[in-house]
Design a protein around this motif. Sequence first.
Motif, PDB file in Angstrom:
ATOM      1  N   THR A  15       9.135  -0.483  31.323  1.00 11.02           N
ATOM      2  CA  THR A  15       7.762  -0.078  31.101  1.00 11.02           C
ATOM      3  C   THR A  15       7.689   1.382  30.713  1.00 11.02           C
ATOM      4  OG1 THR A  15       7.531   0.441  33.429  1.00 11.02           O
ATOM      5  CG2 THR A  15       6.830  -1.743  32.740  1.00 11.02           C
ATOM      6  N   THR A  16       6.605   1.720  30.047  1.00 12.88           N
ATOM      7  CA  THR A  16       6.381   3.092  29.625  1.00 12.88           C
ATOM      8  C   THR A  16       5.596   3.812  30.702  1.00 12.88           C
ATOM      9  OG1 THR A  16       6.316   2.343  27.355  1.00 12.88           O
ATOM     10  CG2 THR A  16       5.393   4.511  27.800  1.00 12.88           C
ATOM     11  N   PRO A  17       6.005   5.024  31.097  1.00 15.51           N
ATOM     12  CA  PRO A  17       5.235   5.771  32.087  1.00 15.51           C
ATOM     13  C   PRO A  17       3.840   6.062  31.550  1.00 15.51           C
ATOM     14  CG  PRO A  17       7.305   6.869  31.582  1.00 15.51           C
ATOM     15  CD  PRO A  17       7.161   5.721  30.633  1.00 15.51           C
ATOM     16  N   THR A  18       2.916   6.227  32.469  1.00 16.42           N
ATOM     17  CA  THR A  18       1.546   6.494  32.044  1.00 16.42           C
ATOM     18  C   THR A  18       1.459   7.832  31.341  1.00 16.42           C
ATOM     19  OG1 THR A  18       1.019   7.604  34.097  1.00 16.42           O
ATOM     20  CG2 THR A  18       0.596   5.237  34.010  1.00 16.42           C
ATOM     21  N   THR A  70      10.262   3.477  26.130  1.00 14.52           N
ATOM     22  CA  THR A  70      10.797   3.124  27.438  1.00 14.52           C
ATOM     23  C   THR A  70      11.633   4.283  27.975  1.00 14.52           C
ATOM     24  OG1 THR A  70      12.732   2.074  26.419  1.00 14.52           O
ATOM     25  CG2 THR A  70      10.849   0.642  26.951  1.00 14.52           C
ATOM     26  N   THR A 151       4.059   0.409  37.268  1.00  7.63           N
ATOM     27  CA  THR A 151       4.188   1.654  36.516  1.00  7.63           C
ATOM     28  C   THR A 151       3.324   2.778  37.093  1.00  7.63           C
ATOM     29  OG1 THR A 151       4.704   0.416  34.524  1.00  7.63           O
ATOM     30  CG2 THR A 151       4.000   2.692  34.222  1.00  7.63           C
ATOM     31  N   GLU A 152       2.059   2.497  37.333  1.00  4.07           N
ATOM     32  CA  GLU A 152       1.143   3.531  37.827  1.00  4.07           C
ATOM     33  C   GLU A 152       1.567   4.027  39.212  1.00  4.07           C
ATOM     34  OE1 GLU A 152      -1.924   6.244  37.580  1.00  4.07           O
ATOM     35  OE2 GLU A 152      -1.109   4.972  36.007  1.00  4.07           O
ATOM     36  N   TYR A 155       5.003   6.142  38.450  1.00  2.00           N
ATOM     37  CA  TYR A 155       4.899   7.311  37.581  1.00  2.00           C
ATOM     38  C   TYR A 155       3.559   8.041  37.646  1.00  2.00           C
ATOM     39  CZ  TYR A 155       9.115   5.585  35.311  1.00  2.00           C
ATOM     40  OH  TYR A 155      10.395   5.168  35.047  1.00  2.00           O
TER      41      TYR A 155
END
Length: 189
Positions: A15-18, A70, A151-152, A155
């Motif tokens: 996942t991509t960080p916020t 990512t 994720t949230e 990060y």
Amino acid sequence: MLAGCSAAPDTAFPTTPTTAATSAAASASAGTPSPGAPAVEQPAAPTKVSIPSVGITSSLMKLGLNADGTVEVPPADQGMTAGWYTGASVPGAAGAAVIIGHNDTRYGKAVFHDLKDIAKGADITVTNARGETAHFTVTSTESVSKKSFPTEKVYGPTTGHALRLITCDGSFDAQGHPVNNLIVYATLD
């Protein structure tokens, strides 16, 4: 996609960080002090992590983002070295710092192989480039599906001084990749 483990070469975090976490890190260095204001010492980059209760000691490499957004993981051939995600906080500074390590790689047992044995209350020490140490206490762990990675929670912004350790966990899929991530949550002492 894997986080902190590798059956496939150099696979990335799922996942991509916020943008809040990455923009907070970017804006922290963007300020200009006013004339006559005392210089503010910037946090030194972390260089080592140590978790005596599970026998883990590792130097830290810097990890950024891959072209697809990512989070990078350490190269599989450096499986015994953990990495600090530079888009998050510096360990010991306000916010959530993130350290990622492999559990196993195609080369064998890796740096965070025994992280699954960590207990609530365990000490994690991070040393920075100036030789200063920050001690964190483990508050909880969780094993989560890579398909529903929080994720949230990992990060996202925090009001405290937090540390997250991430590696692979759980059973394996048909391709031999672990299906979960183990996340260790800790706070600064």
